[in-house]
Design an enzyme around this catalytic site. Structure first.
Site, PDB file in Angstrom:
ATOM      1  N   ASP A   1      17.030  13.835 -16.611  1.00  0.00           N
ATOM      2  CA  ASP A   1      17.115  15.226 -17.079  1.00  0.00           C
ATOM      3  C   ASP A   1      18.372  15.920 -16.547  1.00  0.00           C
ATOM      4  O   ASP A   1      18.883  15.572 -15.493  1.00  0.00           O
ATOM      5  CB  ASP A   1      15.845  15.970 -16.608  1.00  0.00           C
ATOM      6  CG  ASP A   1      15.620  17.251 -17.391  1.00  0.00           C
ATOM      7  OD1 ASP A   1      16.266  17.441 -18.445  1.00  0.00           O
ATOM      8  OD2 ASP A   1      14.799  18.076 -16.944  1.00  0.00           O
TER       9      ASP A   1
ATOM     10  N   TRP B   1      24.483  20.025 -17.059  1.00  0.00           N
ATOM     11  CA  TRP B   1      25.703  19.409 -16.517  1.00  0.00           C
ATOM     12  C   TRP B   1      26.897  19.824 -17.383  1.00  0.00           C
ATOM     13  O   TRP B   1      27.949  20.187 -16.878  1.00  0.00           O
ATOM     14  CB  TRP B   1      25.558  17.885 -16.525  1.00  0.00           C
ATOM     15  CG  TRP B   1      26.735  17.129 -15.989  1.00  0.00           C
ATOM     16  CD1 TRP B   1      26.941  16.730 -14.694  1.00  0.00           C
ATOM     17  CD2 TRP B   1      27.884  16.687 -16.741  1.00  0.00           C
ATOM     18  NE1 TRP B   1      28.140  16.053 -14.591  1.00  0.00           N
ATOM     19  CE2 TRP B   1      28.740  16.016 -15.831  1.00  0.00           C
ATOM     20  CE3 TRP B   1      28.285  16.780 -18.073  1.00  0.00           C
ATOM     21  CZ2 TRP B   1      29.955  15.452 -16.214  1.00  0.00           C
ATOM     22  CZ3 TRP B   1      29.493  16.232 -18.463  1.00  0.00           C
ATOM     23  CH2 TRP B   1      30.316  15.569 -17.535  1.00  0.00           C
TER      24      TRP B   1
ATOM     25  N   HIS C   1      25.222  14.450 -22.716  1.00  0.00           N
ATOM     26  CA  HIS C   1      24.502  13.253 -23.156  1.00  0.00           C
ATOM     27  C   HIS C   1      25.432  12.026 -23.100  1.00  0.00           C
ATOM     28  O   HIS C   1      25.020  10.944 -22.698  1.00  0.00           O
ATOM     29  CB  HIS C   1      23.965  13.429 -24.583  1.00  0.00           C
ATOM     30  CG  HIS C   1      22.955  14.536 -24.710  1.00  0.00           C
ATOM     31  ND1 HIS C   1      21.943  14.719 -23.805  1.00  0.00           N
ATOM     32  CD2 HIS C   1      22.796  15.529 -25.637  1.00  0.00           C
ATOM     33  CE1 HIS C   1      21.209  15.762 -24.161  1.00  0.00           C
ATOM     34  NE2 HIS C   1      21.705  16.276 -25.263  1.00  0.00           N
TER      35      HIS C   1
ATOM     36  N   GLU D   1       8.423  15.503 -27.772  1.00  0.00           N
ATOM     37  CA  GLU D   1       8.702  16.945 -27.863  1.00  0.00           C
ATOM     38  C   GLU D   1      10.190  17.210 -28.145  1.00  0.00           C
ATOM     39  O   GLU D   1      10.543  18.255 -28.681  1.00  0.00           O
ATOM     40  CB  GLU D   1       8.302  17.650 -26.553  1.00  0.00           C
ATOM     41  CG  GLU D   1       6.804  17.762 -26.333  1.00  0.00           C
ATOM     42  CD  GLU D   1       6.142  16.448 -25.908  1.00  0.00           C
ATOM     43  OE1 GLU D   1       6.846  15.557 -25.379  1.00  0.00           O
ATOM     44  OE2 GLU D   1       4.923  16.297 -26.119  1.00  0.00           O
TER      45      GLU D   1
ATOM     46  N   LEU E   1      15.698  -8.287 -15.003  1.00  0.00           N
ATOM     47  CA  LEU E   1      15.181  -6.914 -15.083  1.00  0.00           C
ATOM     48  C   LEU E   1      14.448  -6.660 -16.406  1.00  0.00           C
ATOM     49  O   LEU E   1      14.959  -6.976 -17.485  1.00  0.00           O
ATOM     50  CB  LEU E   1      16.362  -5.937 -14.955  1.00  0.00           C
ATOM     51  CG  LEU E   1      16.029  -4.452 -15.070  1.00  0.00           C
ATOM     52  CD1 LEU E   1      15.240  -3.979 -13.847  1.00  0.00           C
ATOM     53  CD2 LEU E   1      17.313  -3.628 -15.204  1.00  0.00           C
TER      54      LEU E   1
ATOM     55  N   ARG F   1      12.951  12.129 -10.861  1.00  0.00           N
ATOM     56  CA  ARG F   1      13.361  13.103 -11.880  1.00  0.00           C
ATOM     57  C   ARG F   1      14.613  13.801 -11.388  1.00  0.00           C
ATOM     58  O   ARG F   1      14.650  14.335 -10.275  1.00  0.00           O
ATOM     59  CB  ARG F   1      12.280  14.141 -12.175  1.00  0.00           C
ATOM     60  CG  ARG F   1      12.744  15.073 -13.317  1.00  0.00           C
ATOM     61  CD  ARG F   1      11.651  15.887 -13.924  1.00  0.00           C
ATOM     62  NE  ARG F   1      12.160  16.595 -15.102  1.00  0.00           N
ATOM     63  CZ  ARG F   1      11.455  16.954 -16.145  1.00  0.00           C
ATOM     64  NH1 ARG F   1      10.179  16.704 -16.189  1.00  0.00           N
ATOM     65  NH2 ARG F   1      12.010  17.599 -17.165  1.00  0.00           N
TER      66      ARG F   1
ATOM     67  N   SER G   1       6.569  16.274 -17.715  1.00  0.00           N
ATOM     68  CA  SER G   1       6.958  16.406 -19.126  1.00  0.00           C
ATOM     69  C   SER G   1       6.387  15.283 -20.011  1.00  0.00           C
ATOM     70  O   SER G   1       7.108  14.663 -20.792  1.00  0.00           O
ATOM     71  CB  SER G   1       8.480  16.454 -19.276  1.00  0.00           C
ATOM     72  OG  SER G   1       9.005  17.535 -18.555  1.00  0.00           O
TER      73      SER G   1
END
Ligand code: IPE
Ligand code: IPE
Ligand code: MG
Length: 279
Positions: A35, A40, A52, A82, A146, A203, A211
């Site tokens: 987030d 930023w 982004h 959302e 991973l 977070r 969220s």
């Protein structure tokens, strides 16, 4: 040419990785709510989209470091159900960036033994993105390094609701009886059934909420919130979070004394096993 992450560690990284691994309690599953991209960008008088774009660089770094640290599962909350309510131009850019990420990264992920997975209502994504995602999952399905999960068009309540529907169908068809619906069995109907619950949820951007992320699975996760915005969250901030996690005592409802007792017992057991491997 293959970009092998195991060969790309600086002396400093290697030392820090060794130090962290030697602390001995690395999380098996780390889940991150990425987030703060918009803020930023705003702080730098740039459009939200710039945040982004920069955030993708953080994704690259955190995925690489997780693999170098031999963390087994990494789940990234990239787009919530959302988030579809955001202005259409922002949603469009996010989808374009996702498509670009998948196109550019999949070979490198594959070369580094990463298995890509996705959770969420994937058929709500643009067709091109959905197809790429499925191709990427297919290509990497036999990798053993991973296990990287992208949560896309994801909602924790949606997944729980979906699980209840699937269970109801199975009960109606006589495949399952209500008495057999234990917590463990319920969890097998969730999209996260292929991974353990997260040990650590990080977070960024200082917000103290989930969220709608992994609501069932985070019942006993440790939570770490940092003020750092996601585009600034790179390996050093990650090391900090992991170090913090490793200093915590996870009690799962028990007392501290019980936990101490169990861990000294397990050390004792290990010593005994070393002397009497067959006893
Ligand atoms: C996280 O950053 C990215 C997504 C949710 C897709 P945000 O876009 O939420 O950034 P802020 O919270 O507005 O700063
Ligand atoms: C959560 O971030 C979702 C993702 C990081 C993908 P949001 O920015 O959408 O969360 P809220 O709306 O502030 O809770
Ligand atoms: Mg946000």
């Amino acid at each position: 040419m293959k970009q092998l992450w195991s060969e790309q560690q600086s002396e400093q990284d290697l030392m820090r990785n060794r130090e962290l691994i030697s602390m001995g309690k690395m999380p098996r599953h780390c889940a991150i709510i990425m987030d703060g991209n918009g803020r930023w960008a705003q702080e730098r008088s740039k459009p939200r989209v710039a945040g982004h774009e920069e955030g993708i660089e953080s994704v690259r770094d955190i995925v690489k470091v997780s693999s170098q640290l031999d963390i087994k599962y990494l789940t990234l909350y990239a787009f919530s159900m959302e988030n579809w309510k955001r202005p259409q131009p922002e949603v469009n850019v996010l989808m374009v960036l996702l498509e670009r990420y998948l196109r550019q990264e999949i070979q490198e992920l594959h070369d580094n033994n990463v298995r890509l997975n996705a959770i969420g209502k994937l058929n709500a994504l643009p067709k091109k993105v959905n197809t790429l995602l499925h191709e990427a999952m297919e290509k990497t399905k036999n990798n053993t390094g991973l296990f990287l999960t992208l949560a896309l068009s994801y909602s924790g309540r949606w997944d729980v609701n979906r699980a209840v529907q699937l269970i109801a169908h199975d009960v109606r068809r006589g495949k399952l009886s209500p008495e057999d619906i234990t917590e463990e069995h319920f969890a097998t109907y969730l999209q996260t059934h292929t991974m353990p619950d997260p040990d650590l949820v990080i977070r960024t951007s200082g917000e103290m909420r989930l969220s709608n992320f992994l609501l069932w699975e985070t019942a006993y996760s440790e939570i770490y919130v940092t003020e750092c915005m996601w585009p600034d969250f790179r390996r050093n901030a990650y090391y900090e979070a992991l170090r913090d996690y490793m200093t915590r005592e996870r009690r799962f409802g028990k007392t501290s004394a019980q936990i101490h007792n169990e861990s000294s017992k397990s050390v004792f057991q290990k010593v005994m096993d070393a002397f009497h491997p067959l006893s």
